[in-house]
Design a protein around this motif. Structure first.
Motif, PDB file in Angstrom:
ATOM      1  N   ILE A  62       0.828  -1.195   0.000  1.00 14.98           N
ATOM      2  CA  ILE A  62       0.000   0.000   0.000  1.00 14.98           C
ATOM      3  C   ILE A  62       0.869   1.254   0.000  1.00 14.98           C
ATOM      4  CG2 ILE A  62      -0.162   0.003   2.520  1.00 14.98           C
ATOM      5  CD1 ILE A  62      -2.988   1.112   2.247  1.00 14.98           C
ATOM      6  N   ASN A  63       0.436   2.292  -0.675  1.00 20.18           N
ATOM      7  CA  ASN A  63       1.159   3.561  -0.692  1.00 20.18           C
ATOM      8  C   ASN A  63       1.089   4.197   0.688  1.00 20.18           C
ATOM      9  OD1 ASN A  63       1.656   4.469  -3.828  1.00 20.18           O
ATOM     10  ND2 ASN A  63      -0.120   3.125  -3.603  1.00 20.18           N
ATOM     11  N   VAL A  64       2.226   4.675   1.183  1.00 19.63           N
ATOM     12  CA  VAL A  64       2.296   5.237   2.525  1.00 19.63           C
ATOM     13  C   VAL A  64       3.042   6.565   2.506  1.00 19.63           C
ATOM     14  CG1 VAL A  64       3.121   4.931   4.894  1.00 19.63           C
ATOM     15  CG2 VAL A  64       2.260   2.956   3.608  1.00 19.63           C
ATOM     16  N   VAL A  65       2.388   7.606   3.051  1.00 19.69           N
ATOM     17  CA  VAL A  65       3.026   8.910   3.242  1.00 19.69           C
ATOM     18  C   VAL A  65       2.969   9.238   4.723  1.00 19.69           C
ATOM     19  CG1 VAL A  65       2.955  11.377   2.723  1.00 19.69           C
ATOM     20  CG2 VAL A  65       2.367   9.719   0.938  1.00 19.69           C
ATOM     21  N   LEU A  66       4.137   9.479   5.321  1.00 15.73           N
ATOM     22  CA  LEU A  66       4.207   9.815   6.736  1.00 15.73           C
ATOM     23  C   LEU A  66       4.629  11.265   6.913  1.00 15.73           C
ATOM     24  CD1 LEU A  66       5.976   6.638   8.219  1.00 15.73           C
ATOM     25  CD2 LEU A  66       3.525   7.101   7.981  1.00 15.73           C
ATOM     26  N   SER A  67       4.160  11.873   7.988  1.00 21.25           N
ATOM     27  CA  SER A  67       4.547  13.249   8.313  1.00 21.25           C
ATOM     28  C   SER A  67       5.156  13.270   9.707  1.00 21.25           C
ATOM     29  CB  SER A  67       3.343  14.185   8.241  1.00 21.25           C
ATOM     30  OG  SER A  67       2.348  13.804   9.176  1.00 21.25           O
ATOM     31  N   ASN A  97       0.318  -1.577  -7.201  1.00 18.99           N
ATOM     32  CA  ASN A  97       0.027  -0.195  -6.803  1.00 18.99           C
ATOM     33  C   ASN A  97      -1.470   0.043  -6.979  1.00 18.99           C
ATOM     34  OD1 ASN A  97      -0.173   2.586  -6.466  1.00 18.99           O
ATOM     35  ND2 ASN A  97       1.719   3.026  -7.562  1.00 18.99           N
ATOM     36  N   SER A  98      -2.230  -0.240  -5.936  1.00 14.86           N
ATOM     37  CA  SER A  98      -3.684  -0.131  -6.042  1.00 14.86           C
ATOM     38  C   SER A  98      -4.134   1.299  -6.304  1.00 14.86           C
ATOM     39  CB  SER A  98      -4.347  -0.661  -4.769  1.00 14.86           C
ATOM     40  OG  SER A  98      -3.991   0.124  -3.647  1.00 14.86           O
ATOM     41  N   LEU A  99      -3.384   2.267  -5.797  1.00 10.25           N
ATOM     42  CA  LEU A  99      -3.743   3.668  -6.023  1.00 10.25           C
ATOM     43  C   LEU A  99      -3.633   4.009  -7.501  1.00 10.25           C
ATOM     44  CD1 LEU A  99      -4.439   6.465  -4.903  1.00 10.25           C
ATOM     45  CD2 LEU A  99      -1.986   6.868  -4.568  1.00 10.25           C
ATOM     46  N   ARG A 100      -2.534   3.663  -8.112  1.00 11.84           N
ATOM     47  CA  ARG A 100      -2.361   3.926  -9.540  1.00 11.84           C
ATOM     48  C   ARG A 100      -3.356   3.122 -10.372  1.00 11.84           C
ATOM     49  NH1 ARG A 100       3.100   2.862 -13.220  1.00 11.84           N
ATOM     50  NH2 ARG A 100       2.329   3.926 -15.098  1.00 11.84           N
ATOM     51  N   ALA A 101      -3.617   1.889  -9.937  1.00  8.76           N
ATOM     52  CA  ALA A 101      -4.561   1.044 -10.665  1.00  8.76           C
ATOM     53  C   ALA A 101      -5.930   1.713 -10.780  1.00  8.76           C
ATOM     54  CB  ALA A 101      -4.681  -0.308  -9.980  1.00  8.76           C
ATOM     55  N   LYS A 102      -6.373   2.347  -9.691  1.00  8.36           N
ATOM     56  CA  LYS A 102      -7.688   2.984  -9.696  1.00  8.36           C
ATOM     57  C   LYS A 102      -7.669   4.336 -10.397  1.00  8.36           C
ATOM     58  CE  LYS A 102      -9.513   0.689  -5.581  1.00  8.36           C
ATOM     59  NZ  LYS A 102     -10.059   0.859  -4.216  1.00  8.36           N
ATOM     60  N   PRO A 105      -6.416  -2.035 -14.122  1.00  2.73           N
ATOM     61  CA  PRO A 105      -6.633  -3.145 -13.183  1.00  2.73           C
ATOM     62  C   PRO A 105      -5.485  -4.133 -13.120  1.00  2.73           C
ATOM     63  CG  PRO A 105      -8.022  -3.374 -15.133  1.00  2.73           C
ATOM     64  CD  PRO A 105      -7.443  -1.998 -15.196  1.00  2.73           C
ATOM     65  N   GLU A 106      -4.653  -4.188 -14.169  1.00  5.84           N
ATOM     66  CA  GLU A 106      -3.531  -5.121 -14.134  1.00  5.84           C
ATOM     67  C   GLU A 106      -2.489  -4.736 -13.090  1.00  5.84           C
ATOM     68  OE1 GLU A 106      -2.236  -1.989 -17.165  1.00  5.84           O
ATOM     69  OE2 GLU A 106      -4.087  -2.981 -16.514  1.00  5.84           O
ATOM     70  N   LEU A 107      -2.553  -3.494 -12.573  1.00  2.00           N
ATOM     71  CA  LEU A 107      -1.619  -3.050 -11.542  1.00  2.00           C
ATOM     72  C   LEU A 107      -2.177  -3.230 -10.135  1.00  2.00           C
ATOM     73  CD1 LEU A 107      -0.447   0.348 -13.121  1.00  2.00           C
ATOM     74  CD2 LEU A 107       0.555  -1.910 -13.419  1.00  2.00           C
ATOM     75  N   ALA A 108      -3.396  -3.714 -10.024  1.00  4.51           N
ATOM     76  CA  ALA A 108      -4.076  -3.766  -8.735  1.00  4.51           C
ATOM     77  C   ALA A 108      -3.431  -4.766  -7.780  1.00  4.51           C
ATOM     78  CB  ALA A 108      -5.549  -4.122  -8.930  1.00  4.51           C
ATOM     79  N   ALA A 109      -3.581  -4.493  -6.504  1.00  2.00           N
ATOM     80  CA  ALA A 109      -3.056  -5.383  -5.455  1.00  2.00           C
ATOM     81  C   ALA A 109      -4.103  -6.440  -5.129  1.00  2.00           C
ATOM     82  CB  ALA A 109      -2.684  -4.572  -4.225  1.00  2.00           C
ATOM     83  N   THR A 110      -4.416  -7.276  -6.111  1.00  2.15           N
ATOM     84  CA  THR A 110      -5.351  -8.367  -5.877  1.00  2.15           C
ATOM     85  C   THR A 110      -4.709  -9.386  -4.943  1.00  2.15           C
ATOM     86  OG1 THR A 110      -4.521  -9.634  -7.758  1.00  2.15           O
ATOM     87  CG2 THR A 110      -6.300  -8.062  -8.201  1.00  2.15           C
ATOM     88  N   PRO A 111      -5.505 -10.231  -4.296  1.00  3.90           N
ATOM     89  CA  PRO A 111      -4.916 -11.255  -3.426  1.00  3.90           C
ATOM     90  C   PRO A 111      -3.879 -12.113  -4.144  1.00  3.90           C
ATOM     91  CG  PRO A 111      -7.266 -11.107  -3.025  1.00  3.90           C
ATOM     92  CD  PRO A 111      -6.985 -10.227  -4.210  1.00  3.90           C
ATOM     93  N   GLU A 112      -4.133 -12.443  -5.400  1.00  2.00           N
ATOM     94  CA  GLU A 112      -3.175 -13.267  -6.141  1.00  2.00           C
ATOM     95  C   GLU A 112      -1.892 -12.500  -6.429  1.00  2.00           C
ATOM     96  OE1 GLU A 112      -1.704 -16.651  -8.271  1.00  2.00           O
ATOM     97  OE2 GLU A 112      -3.132 -16.273  -6.656  1.00  2.00           O
ATOM     98  N   ALA A 113      -2.015 -11.226  -6.817  1.00  4.70           N
ATOM     99  CA  ALA A 113      -0.823 -10.415  -7.085  1.00  4.70           C
ATOM    100  C   ALA A 113       0.008 -10.239  -5.821  1.00  4.70           C
ATOM    101  CB  ALA A 113      -1.226  -9.051  -7.648  1.00  4.70           C
ATOM    102  N   VAL A 114      -0.666 -10.006  -4.700  1.00  4.03           N
ATOM    103  CA  VAL A 114       0.051  -9.857  -3.426  1.00  4.03           C
ATOM    104  C   VAL A 114       0.743 -11.151  -3.050  1.00  4.03           C
ATOM    105  CG1 VAL A 114      -0.265  -9.532  -0.946  1.00  4.03           C
ATOM    106  CG2 VAL A 114      -1.392  -7.989  -2.552  1.00  4.03           C
TER     107      VAL A 114
END
Length: 330
Positions: free
Chosen positions: A86-91, A163-168, A173-182
């Protein structure tokens, strides 16, 4: 400026300070995110991260009751949540070197120092979509490659992760973090770790032998043995349930040998020297097939195309569902 392409993406936001939390949430909604779940309590944040399906995490590291960098590290190691990529941005407010180091070593994609503006938030998120850094795997780290210069032949193989964010946002959809891709991606991560641990056992065993020549070096030898036992334990955990479980018997034999050496206050005899060389070598050889696959860079587009071509050649159907579940890694 609100962009409709972000409408299907969701964000998990954590900030214990009310006004800051509201400002950040407003900024994310202004970008166009359809749903922003905001948490003020660290426990709630962890619970939602565990159960929810989010595309982005934005979290403040200054919470007194939440060690956010530990939470992110658990996410990256797939000990928490459904998507370790998952994409993560921390401050953060505190920019002391040790604090920044802890946060960066957690595996976040980006780090923003406070105070932060809406423009900064928007710019960083857009960068995650267009130019997210590839991931690297080491013995103690899973996360984006933070080297300033990427060498043409990197010593640490890189992974282009789901990269589920980019996928959406880009409707890919080929970039999605599906259970199989993960699952497939984590298989490669685990193989890389096995390769690293096996290599380290070889190097550490050589160090133990070198430190066995005189009584003055026995203290240092004991320290190296402790480190070697830790790596051996990590290797056992990594091969459990895989096709390399046969390595466990060798690891158990190595553990028995290391326990004996750790307690010893004398030089190693010839038998122990031989075993200390032979067992790590056998482990390394047993993992040798992994060194071929884990020593390459992996690209989601290349592998997805390969999978689709294979399906086409074999007469398999290649509808939208197949594209969505294309394998990330071979």
């Amino acid at each position: 400026m609100t962009e409709t392409r972000f409408q299907s993406a969701t964000v998990l936001l954590y900030d214990p300070e009310p006004s800051m939390r509201q400002n950040t949430r407003s900024a994310l909604l202004n970008i166009g995110f359809g749903e922003v779940i905001a948490c003020a309590d660290g426990r709630e944040f962890v619970e939602r991260a565990e159960r929810g399906d989010f595309d982005l995490i934005v979290a403040e590291t200054a919470g007194e009751k939440a060690d956010i960098h530990h939470v992110i590290r658990d996410i990256r190691r797939h000990r928490l949540g459904k998507d370790p990529f998952i994409n993560v941005v921390l401050s953060l407010w505190n920019t002391a070197p040790d604090i920044v180091g802890d946060v960066m070593n957690a595996g976040a994609d980006d780090l923003i120092t406070r105070p932060m503006s809406r423009t900064q938030i928007s710019t960083r998120i857009l960068r995650l979509i267009s130019a997210r850094k590839p991931f690297i795997v080491t013995a103690d780290y899973i996360g984006p490659d933070r080297r300033l210069v990427t060498r043409s032949s990197p010593t640490k193989p890189m992974l282009i992760v789901p990269n589920s964010l980019r996928a959406k946002v880009e409707n890919r959809p080929e970039l999605a973090a599906t259970p199989e891709a993960v699952r497939l991606a984590m298989t490669v991560v685990n193989e890389r770790k096995i390769s690293i641990y096996a290599e380290q056992l070889m190097r550490l065993s050589s160090a133990v032998i070198l430190l066995s020549g005189s009584r003055d070096s026995f203290g240092d030898r004991a320290d190296v043995v402790v480190a070697m036992r830790e790596r051996n334990k990590s290797l056992i955990e990594s091969v459990a349930g895989t096709e390399f479980t046969h390595i466990v018997s060798l690891c158990d034999a190595l553990e028995s040998l290391l326990l004996r050496i750790e307690k010893a206050t004398t030089k190693l005899d010839d038998k122990d020297r031989d075993l200390l060389s032979q067992i790590p070598y056998a482990i390394h050889k047993g993992c040798s097939e992994l060194h071929l696959s884990a020593g390459l860079a992996f690209d989601i587009r290349e592998i997805s195309n390969r999978v689709r071509d294979t399906q086409k050649n074999s007469g398999a159907e290649s509808g939208a569902e197949n594209a969505k579940n294309s394998a990330l890694f071979a």
